[in-house]
Design a protein around this motif. Structure first.
Motif, mmCIF file in Angstrom:
data_model
loop_
_atom_site.group_PDB
_atom_site.id
_atom_site.type_symbol
_atom_site.label_atom_id
_atom_site.label_comp_id
_atom_site.label_asym_id
_atom_site.label_seq_id
_atom_site.Cartn_x
_atom_site.Cartn_y
_atom_site.Cartn_z
ATOM 1 N N ALA A 54 0.814 -1.296 -0.050
ATOM 2 C CA ALA A 54 -0.085 -0.113 0.017
ATOM 3 C C ALA A 54 0.582 1.173 0.019
ATOM 4 C CB ALA A 54 -1.031 0.013 1.291
ATOM 5 N N ALA A 55 1.986 1.135 0.593
ATOM 6 C CA ALA A 55 2.967 2.343 0.666
ATOM 7 C C ALA A 55 3.510 2.747 -0.676
ATOM 8 C CB ALA A 55 3.984 2.093 1.466
ATOM 9 N N LEU A 56 3.254 1.920 -1.855
ATOM 10 C CA LEU A 56 3.811 2.027 -3.092
ATOM 11 C C LEU A 56 2.778 2.391 -4.062
ATOM 12 C CD1 LEU A 56 6.239 -1.025 -3.417
ATOM 13 C CD2 LEU A 56 6.870 1.114 -2.489
ATOM 14 N N THR A 57 1.675 2.871 -3.648
ATOM 15 C CA THR A 57 0.631 3.170 -4.700
ATOM 16 C C THR A 57 0.939 4.342 -5.520
ATOM 17 O OG1 THR A 57 -0.484 4.530 -2.807
ATOM 18 C CG2 THR A 57 -1.355 2.137 -3.073
ATOM 19 N N GLU A 58 1.454 5.453 -5.002
ATOM 20 C CA GLU A 58 1.745 6.258 -5.639
ATOM 21 C C GLU A 58 2.886 6.187 -6.897
ATOM 22 O OE1 GLU A 58 0.555 9.487 -5.960
ATOM 23 O OE2 GLU A 58 -0.907 9.029 -4.091
ATOM 24 N N GLU A 59 3.749 5.125 -6.591
ATOM 25 C CA GLU A 59 4.945 4.761 -7.583
ATOM 26 C C GLU A 59 4.262 4.074 -8.679
ATOM 27 O OE1 GLU A 59 8.984 3.564 -6.592
ATOM 28 O OE2 GLU A 59 8.766 4.354 -4.579
ATOM 29 N N ILE A 60 3.492 3.064 -8.103
ATOM 30 C CA ILE A 60 2.808 2.383 -9.177
ATOM 31 C C ILE A 60 1.909 3.082 -9.987
ATOM 32 C CG2 ILE A 60 1.134 0.339 -9.593
ATOM 33 C CD1 ILE A 60 2.030 -0.620 -6.728
ATOM 34 N N ALA A 61 0.996 4.023 -9.552
ATOM 35 C CA ALA A 61 0.284 4.894 -10.375
ATOM 36 C C ALA A 61 1.056 5.721 -11.372
ATOM 37 C CB ALA A 61 -0.582 5.732 -9.516
ATOM 38 N N LEU A 62 2.257 6.127 -10.816
ATOM 39 C CA LEU A 62 2.999 7.001 -12.003
ATOM 40 C C LEU A 62 3.668 6.198 -13.125
ATOM 41 C CD1 LEU A 62 4.537 9.688 -12.145
ATOM 42 C CD2 LEU A 62 6.377 8.912 -10.580
ATOM 43 N N ALA A 63 4.068 4.688 -12.628
ATOM 44 C CA ALA A 63 4.391 3.792 -13.406
ATOM 45 C C ALA A 63 3.425 3.307 -14.503
ATOM 46 C CB ALA A 63 5.053 2.644 -12.801
ATOM 47 N N LEU A 64 2.373 3.382 -14.173
ATOM 48 C CA LEU A 64 1.215 2.980 -15.054
ATOM 49 C C LEU A 64 0.478 4.200 -15.861
ATOM 50 C CD1 LEU A 64 -0.590 0.425 -12.670
ATOM 51 C CD2 LEU A 64 0.815 -0.118 -14.548
ATOM 52 N N GLY A 65 0.907 5.365 -15.347
ATOM 53 C CA GLY A 65 0.392 6.518 -16.088
ATOM 54 C C GLY A 65 -1.073 6.791 -15.763
ATOM 55 N N ALA A 66 -1.444 6.463 -14.341
ATOM 56 C CA ALA A 66 -2.873 6.285 -13.760
ATOM 57 C C ALA A 66 -2.758 7.603 -13.016
ATOM 58 C CB ALA A 66 -3.179 5.057 -13.289
ATOM 59 N N SER A 67 -4.109 8.179 -12.867
ATOM 60 C CA SER A 67 -4.313 9.277 -11.787
ATOM 61 C C SER A 67 -4.032 8.588 -10.347
ATOM 62 C CB SER A 67 -5.669 9.811 -12.032
ATOM 63 O OG SER A 67 -6.603 8.782 -11.976
ATOM 64 N N ASN A 68 -4.343 7.544 -10.083
ATOM 65 C CA ASN A 68 -4.363 6.677 -8.999
ATOM 66 C C ASN A 68 -4.480 5.177 -8.943
ATOM 67 O OD1 ASN A 68 -7.422 5.941 -8.436
ATOM 68 N ND2 ASN A 68 -7.434 8.280 -9.129
ATOM 69 N N VAL A 69 -4.302 4.586 -7.938
ATOM 70 C CA VAL A 69 -4.474 2.890 -8.065
ATOM 71 C C VAL A 69 -4.830 2.566 -6.429
ATOM 72 C CG1 VAL A 69 -2.688 2.467 -9.527
ATOM 73 C CG2 VAL A 69 -2.138 2.326 -7.438
ATOM 74 N N ARG A 70 -5.565 1.647 -6.428
ATOM 75 C CA ARG A 70 -6.076 1.037 -5.020
ATOM 76 C C ARG A 70 -5.701 -0.289 -4.968
ATOM 77 N NH1 ARG A 70 -11.349 -0.042 -4.982
ATOM 78 N NH2 ARG A 70 -11.667 0.061 -2.758
ATOM 79 N N ILE A 71 -5.256 -0.595 -3.693
ATOM 80 C CA ILE A 71 -4.783 -1.878 -3.261
ATOM 81 C C ILE A 71 -5.863 -2.410 -2.562
ATOM 82 C CG2 ILE A 71 -2.874 -3.587 -2.190
ATOM 83 C CD1 ILE A 71 -1.985 -1.542 -4.377
ATOM 84 N N GLN A 72 -6.357 -3.865 -2.872
ATOM 85 C CA GLN A 72 -7.555 -4.356 -2.103
ATOM 86 C C GLN A 72 -7.328 -5.310 -2.148
ATOM 87 O OE1 GLN A 72 -11.256 -3.326 -4.210
ATOM 88 N NE2 GLN A 72 -10.872 -5.260 -5.507
ATOM 89 N N ARG A 73 -8.061 -6.401 -1.321
ATOM 90 C CA ARG A 73 -8.158 -7.958 -1.354
ATOM 91 C C ARG A 73 -9.380 -8.379 -1.635
ATOM 92 N NH1 ARG A 73 -4.319 -11.119 1.731
ATOM 93 N NH2 ARG A 73 -3.150 -9.556 2.911
ATOM 94 N N ASP A 74 -9.595 -9.412 -2.405
ATOM 95 C CA ASP A 74 -10.648 -9.951 -3.021
ATOM 96 C C ASP A 74 -10.425 -11.571 -2.397
ATOM 97 O OD1 ASP A 74 -12.983 -10.692 -3.733
ATOM 98 O OD2 ASP A 74 -12.537 -10.468 -6.038
ATOM 99 N N GLY A 75 -10.967 -12.008 -1.274
ATOM 100 C CA GLY A 75 -10.797 -13.045 -0.723
ATOM 101 C C GLY A 75 -9.318 -13.336 -0.452
ATOM 102 N N GLY A 76 -8.422 -14.325 -1.001
ATOM 103 C CA GLY A 76 -7.394 -14.575 -0.609
ATOM 104 C C GLY A 76 -6.295 -13.743 -1.968
#
Length: 348
Positions: A54-76
């Motif tokens: 979760a601490a890397l969301t800003e870096e991941i968004a930047l790499a993807l060219g996205a305004s933001n990303v969310r980290i979530q769990r769906d079951g396992g």
């Protein structure tokens, strides 16, 4: 291989690259493309804490060219979710036509991330009252308008009445011609206080009669402003309605930019079991608006990107939208109104 597939594979590589730079041994294992978001599934070793990711969301968004990303769990499964940049508005009129009908006292919200219509049955004990929160540009007022229009579209005015309280005079003006209105759109704080007290009196009569028909939906735009201007004179009747209204057929839908404890008492917030949360300014605001932590509402992209938080579940959806020009078309498709005499009797 299509351009979209090539792009998705590249984005998966970019996610893995960011994680590798931070010594997180995770791999992208497929994903899902939905009408509103793209989800990447991650194989994450059990020893890796989700907080590191979760601490890397800003870096991941930047790499993807996205305004933001969310980290979530769906079951396992751990997922990285990013908004699509090519999503289209969801027209309420077309969505109503697609449905054809809806259960009584059920509002249409929009489409979930899989493209399925998302409905909210107000008469359900676990729903009852709805708090809609989000910053300017989140689309919260547009969502409430669409909910109200869908309720009017699928319910006769003999079965459902609407009370619209609009302190700023801009949110509900389009809806002033709905045949379901119990009163003209209420704009002044003093008028709102009188109307809320009348509704409490009627609720108490219904309690004695053990009657819950017709359903009455009270919609409030900018609840925080109304509470600040009206103080206890607004808070007290509103509290009565959200505490005791469901069994008498009263339901409150309230929208606010500022769902903070300083503005709204805990008693009011605790009586809104269902939350519709759009983009908010911070993690703290997300927790306050949602009633729970970890929803990631601060990472939403705005413009109708919402979370439904109810019964311990969180569902992301894109809200339906109705332009002002669409209202007349929806009006023409609504069931015939009840006779005016019954309207007057209830409003008295």
């Amino acid at each position: 291989m299509s351009n979209r597939t090539t792009r998705l594979n590249l984005q998966a590589d970019q996610i893995e690259m960011v994680l590798a730079q931070h010594k997180l041994p995770a791999q992208v294992a497929g994903g899902t493309v939905t009408p509103s978001v793209v989800r990447f599934n991650l194989n994450l070793p059990p020893s890796i804490k989700l907080t590191r990711l979760a601490a890397l969301t800003e870096e991941i968004a930047l790499a993807l060219g996205a305004s933001n990303v969310r980290i979530q769990r769906d079951g396992g499964m751990v997922q990285i979710e990013m908004p699509r940049d090519d999503r289209e508005p969801i027209a309420l009129a077309k969505l109503c036509q697609r449905l054809g009908s809806a259960p009584a006292a059920t509002a249409l919200l929009g489409l979930d991330v899989a493209g399925n219509p998302l409905l909210l049955r107000l008469s359900s004990p676990s729903i009852a009252h709805v708090l809609v929160a989000g910053t300017t540009g989140s689309g919260k007022t547009a969502l409430v308008r669409s909910m109200l229009l869908s309720l009017a579209r699928f319910n006769r005015s003999s079965e459902l009445r609407l009370v619209l309280i609009d302190p700023k005079g801009r949110g509900f003006e389009w809806l002033s011609e709905l045949p379901h209105l119990l009163y003209p759109v209420v704009r002044e704080t003093g008028d709102a206080i009188r109307v809320l007290n009348k509704l409490v009196a009627h609720m108490e009569r219904r309690d004695v009669e053990q009657n819950c028909r017709p359903r009455v939906v009270i919609a409030i735009d900018e609840l925080a402003d109304l509470l600040q201007n009206g103080g206890k004179q607004v808070e007290q009747p509103l509290m009565r309605l959200v505490q005791r209204g469901r069994e008498a057929g009263f339901h409150v839908i309230a929208a606010t930019q500022k769902p903070s404890s300083k503005v709204m008492s805990g008693i009011i917030k605790s009586n809104f079991p269902t939350r519709l949360v759009g983009k908010v300014a911070s993690t703290e605001d997300a927790r306050t608006a949602s009633g729970i932590g970890g929803t990631g509402a601060e990472k939403l992209s705005g413009h109708g990107d919402f979370l439904l938080v109810a019964e311990g579940q969180t569902i992301r959806f894109q809200s339906a939208f109705a332009a002002r020009a669409d209202t007349q078309d929806l009006l023409s498709e609504m069931p015939m109104p009840a006779n005016r005499q019954s309207l007057v009797a209830l409003a008295a």
